[in-house]
Design a protein around this motif. Sequence first.
Motif, mmCIF file in Angstrom:
data_model
loop_
_atom_site.group_PDB
_atom_site.id
_atom_site.type_symbol
_atom_site.label_atom_id
_atom_site.label_comp_id
_atom_site.label_asym_id
_atom_site.label_seq_id
_atom_site.Cartn_x
_atom_site.Cartn_y
_atom_site.Cartn_z
ATOM 1 N N ARG A 1 0.836 -1.215 0.000
ATOM 2 C CA ARG A 1 0.000 0.000 0.000
ATOM 3 C C ARG A 1 0.865 1.258 0.000
ATOM 4 O O ARG A 1 0.539 2.248 -0.671
ATOM 5 C CB ARG A 1 -0.930 -0.001 1.221
ATOM 6 C CG ARG A 1 -1.979 -1.102 1.189
ATOM 7 C CD ARG A 1 -2.953 -0.979 2.362
ATOM 8 N NE ARG A 1 -3.796 -2.169 2.450
ATOM 9 C CZ ARG A 1 -3.673 -3.117 3.374
ATOM 10 N NH1 ARG A 1 -2.724 -3.024 4.304
ATOM 11 N NH2 ARG A 1 -4.482 -4.162 3.381
ATOM 12 N N ALA A 2 1.966 1.220 0.744
ATOM 13 C CA ALA A 2 2.868 2.378 0.802
ATOM 14 C C ALA A 2 3.497 2.646 -0.557
ATOM 15 O O ALA A 2 3.621 3.800 -0.993
ATOM 16 C CB ALA A 2 3.943 2.154 1.859
ATOM 17 N N VAL A 3 3.900 1.571 -1.244
ATOM 18 C CA VAL A 3 4.486 1.724 -2.576
ATOM 19 C C VAL A 3 3.453 2.287 -3.539
ATOM 20 O O VAL A 3 3.741 3.217 -4.311
ATOM 21 C CB VAL A 3 5.038 0.376 -3.088
ATOM 22 C CG1 VAL A 3 5.408 0.470 -4.569
ATOM 23 C CG2 VAL A 3 6.253 -0.038 -2.273
ATOM 24 N N ARG A 4 2.237 1.747 -3.514
ATOM 25 C CA ARG A 4 1.192 2.253 -4.404
ATOM 26 C C ARG A 4 0.940 3.734 -4.163
ATOM 27 O O ARG A 4 0.803 4.532 -5.092
ATOM 28 C CB ARG A 4 -0.098 1.443 -4.215
ATOM 29 C CG ARG A 4 -1.321 1.995 -4.927
ATOM 30 C CD ARG A 4 -1.056 2.301 -6.399
ATOM 31 N NE ARG A 4 -0.982 1.102 -7.209
ATOM 32 C CZ ARG A 4 -0.352 1.034 -8.366
ATOM 33 N NH1 ARG A 4 0.289 2.102 -8.848
ATOM 34 N NH2 ARG A 4 -0.317 -0.077 -9.074
ATOM 35 N N SER A 5 0.894 4.125 -2.913
ATOM 36 C CA SER A 5 0.675 5.529 -2.569
ATOM 37 C C SER A 5 1.804 6.414 -3.095
ATOM 38 O O SER A 5 1.568 7.529 -3.575
ATOM 39 C CB SER A 5 0.566 5.667 -1.050
ATOM 40 O OG SER A 5 0.446 7.018 -0.670
ATOM 41 N N ALA A 6 3.029 5.874 -3.047
ATOM 42 C CA ALA A 6 4.200 6.660 -3.444
ATOM 43 C C ALA A 6 4.336 6.826 -4.953
ATOM 44 O O ALA A 6 4.781 7.869 -5.432
ATOM 45 C CB ALA A 6 5.474 6.018 -2.878
ATOM 46 N N ILE A 7 3.928 5.813 -5.714
ATOM 47 C CA ILE A 7 4.200 5.838 -7.156
ATOM 48 C C ILE A 7 2.973 6.181 -8.002
ATOM 49 O O ILE A 7 3.039 6.175 -9.232
ATOM 50 C CB ILE A 7 4.798 4.506 -7.643
ATOM 51 C CG1 ILE A 7 3.766 3.368 -7.568
ATOM 52 C CG2 ILE A 7 6.063 4.165 -6.862
ATOM 53 C CD1 ILE A 7 4.240 2.079 -8.235
ATOM 54 N N GLY A 8 1.850 6.486 -7.354
ATOM 55 C CA GLY A 8 0.668 6.847 -8.135
ATOM 56 C C GLY A 8 0.126 5.663 -8.917
ATOM 57 O O GLY A 8 0.079 4.549 -8.409
ATOM 58 N N ASP A 9 -0.239 5.911 -10.178
ATOM 59 C CA ASP A 9 -0.887 4.843 -10.950
ATOM 60 C C ASP A 9 0.081 4.062 -11.838
ATOM 61 O O ASP A 9 -0.341 3.364 -12.753
ATOM 62 C CB ASP A 9 -2.029 5.413 -11.794
ATOM 63 C CG ASP A 9 -1.541 6.464 -12.795
ATOM 64 O OD1 ASP A 9 -0.317 6.742 -12.829
ATOM 65 O OD2 ASP A 9 -2.384 7.002 -13.540
ATOM 66 N N PHE A 10 1.379 4.139 -11.567
ATOM 67 C CA PHE A 10 2.367 3.412 -12.364
ATOM 68 C C PHE A 10 2.110 1.909 -12.254
ATOM 69 O O PHE A 10 1.806 1.412 -11.165
ATOM 70 C CB PHE A 10 3.785 3.739 -11.892
ATOM 71 C CG PHE A 10 4.857 3.299 -12.844
ATOM 72 C CD1 PHE A 10 5.132 4.029 -13.986
ATOM 73 C CD2 PHE A 10 5.584 2.140 -12.609
ATOM 74 C CE1 PHE A 10 6.117 3.634 -14.880
ATOM 75 C CE2 PHE A 10 6.566 1.724 -13.494
ATOM 76 C CZ PHE A 10 6.833 2.477 -14.628
ATOM 77 N N PRO A 11 2.217 1.166 -13.363
ATOM 78 C CA PRO A 11 1.954 -0.281 -13.324
ATOM 79 C C PRO A 11 2.834 -1.008 -12.300
ATOM 80 O O PRO A 11 4.061 -0.863 -12.323
ATOM 81 C CB PRO A 11 2.277 -0.731 -14.755
ATOM 82 C CG PRO A 11 2.035 0.486 -15.587
ATOM 83 C CD PRO A 11 2.475 1.637 -14.741
ATOM 84 N N LEU A 12 2.194 -1.779 -11.431
ATOM 85 C CA LEU A 12 2.899 -2.415 -10.318
ATOM 86 C C LEU A 12 2.519 -3.888 -10.216
ATOM 87 O O LEU A 12 1.352 -4.229 -10.072
ATOM 88 C CB LEU A 12 2.528 -1.697 -9.007
ATOM 89 C CG LEU A 12 3.235 -2.157 -7.745
ATOM 90 C CD1 LEU A 12 4.745 -1.894 -7.827
ATOM 91 C CD2 LEU A 12 2.655 -1.444 -6.518
ATOM 92 N N VAL A 13 3.539 -4.741 -10.297
ATOM 93 C CA VAL A 13 3.348 -6.190 -10.209
ATOM 94 C C VAL A 13 3.778 -6.661 -8.823
ATOM 95 O O VAL A 13 4.912 -6.430 -8.410
ATOM 96 C CB VAL A 13 4.174 -6.921 -11.286
ATOM 97 C CG1 VAL A 13 4.059 -8.437 -11.115
ATOM 98 C CG2 VAL A 13 3.727 -6.507 -12.680
ATOM 99 N N ALA A 14 2.875 -7.301 -8.113
ATOM 100 C CA ALA A 14 3.211 -7.877 -6.808
ATOM 101 C C ALA A 14 3.714 -9.300 -7.006
ATOM 102 O O ALA A 14 3.212 -10.036 -7.849
ATOM 103 C CB ALA A 14 1.988 -7.886 -5.902
ATOM 104 N N ILE A 15 4.725 -9.688 -6.226
ATOM 105 C CA ILE A 15 5.293 -11.027 -6.344
ATOM 106 C C ILE A 15 5.698 -11.536 -4.966
ATOM 107 O O ILE A 15 6.050 -10.755 -4.080
ATOM 108 C CB ILE A 15 6.500 -11.039 -7.312
ATOM 109 C CG1 ILE A 15 6.972 -12.472 -7.582
ATOM 110 C CG2 ILE A 15 7.639 -10.146 -6.800
ATOM 111 C CD1 ILE A 15 7.972 -12.590 -8.723
ATOM 112 N N GLY A 16 5.628 -12.853 -4.806
ATOM 113 C CA GLY A 16 6.134 -13.474 -3.591
ATOM 114 C C GLY A 16 5.047 -14.018 -2.692
ATOM 115 O O GLY A 16 4.313 -13.259 -2.060
ATOM 116 N N GLY A 17 4.889 -15.340 -2.677
ATOM 117 C CA GLY A 17 3.941 -15.972 -1.773
ATOM 118 C C GLY A 17 2.489 -15.674 -2.089
ATOM 119 O O GLY A 17 1.644 -15.672 -1.192
ATOM 120 N N ILE A 18 2.181 -15.439 -3.360
ATOM 121 C CA ILE A 18 0.805 -15.142 -3.754
ATOM 122 C C ILE A 18 0.074 -16.454 -4.027
ATOM 123 O O ILE A 18 0.586 -17.329 -4.727
ATOM 124 C CB ILE A 18 0.782 -14.218 -4.985
ATOM 125 C CG1 ILE A 18 1.392 -12.860 -4.608
ATOM 126 C CG2 ILE A 18 -0.636 -14.052 -5.520
ATOM 127 C CD1 ILE A 18 1.635 -11.943 -5.781
#
Length: 207
Positions: free
Chosen positions: A150-167
């Motif tokens: 959530r902190a990363v999303r808040s910091a980078i706005g709407d830039f495409p973001l891929v989550a990885i690890g233990g999903i």
Amino acid sequence: MKLSLPKLYPITDTGITGLTHLEQVRRLADGGATLIQLRDKVASPREFYESAVEVMKFVRGSNVQIIINDRVDIAIAVGADGVHLGQDDLSPAAARSLLGNEQIIGFSTHSTQQALLALQLPIDYAAIGPINATTTKSDTDPVVGLNGLRAVRSAIGDFPLVAIGGISHENAREILSSGATSLAVISAVLSDPAGISSRFRQIVEHL
């Protein structure tokens, strides 16, 4: 052909599946995957190249895009759609100069600070992780968690973001709602090789 990030972004692993990259891609595509990353930390460069050649022949003319992990040289040689780079790989700027503007470049980050720095780079998406503990990499960075995402999303706005690890099937929806554009998955889809296509479809339908 530029990037259209799907909600589910599978990464191949021959160790988990015991299957060739081609067979994994065949099953993932059958399940509806449109963006697949080939990753192989064990094969020799020649073996990885030959596997990538087979995959590119298979997907030619389809809507499946192939991303090569780490190896810009192999991505160029086989005509892949792009590369995914880690913090210690060739720099995105150098990769962009070699690949040109049409290819996709993804870049791994592990903190808000790294994600902010990534915005200055010639990349198409940033990855953040590990979101949860994972067994598919031995040299993992500290767990980011949902609050970190959530902190990363808040910091980078709407830039495409891929989550990885233990999903997993169980936590995928919550991770998407916490700010991920897309979910990179390995074990969640590949741990049952015979059921790769159906598992992929089940997770997508659950999102």
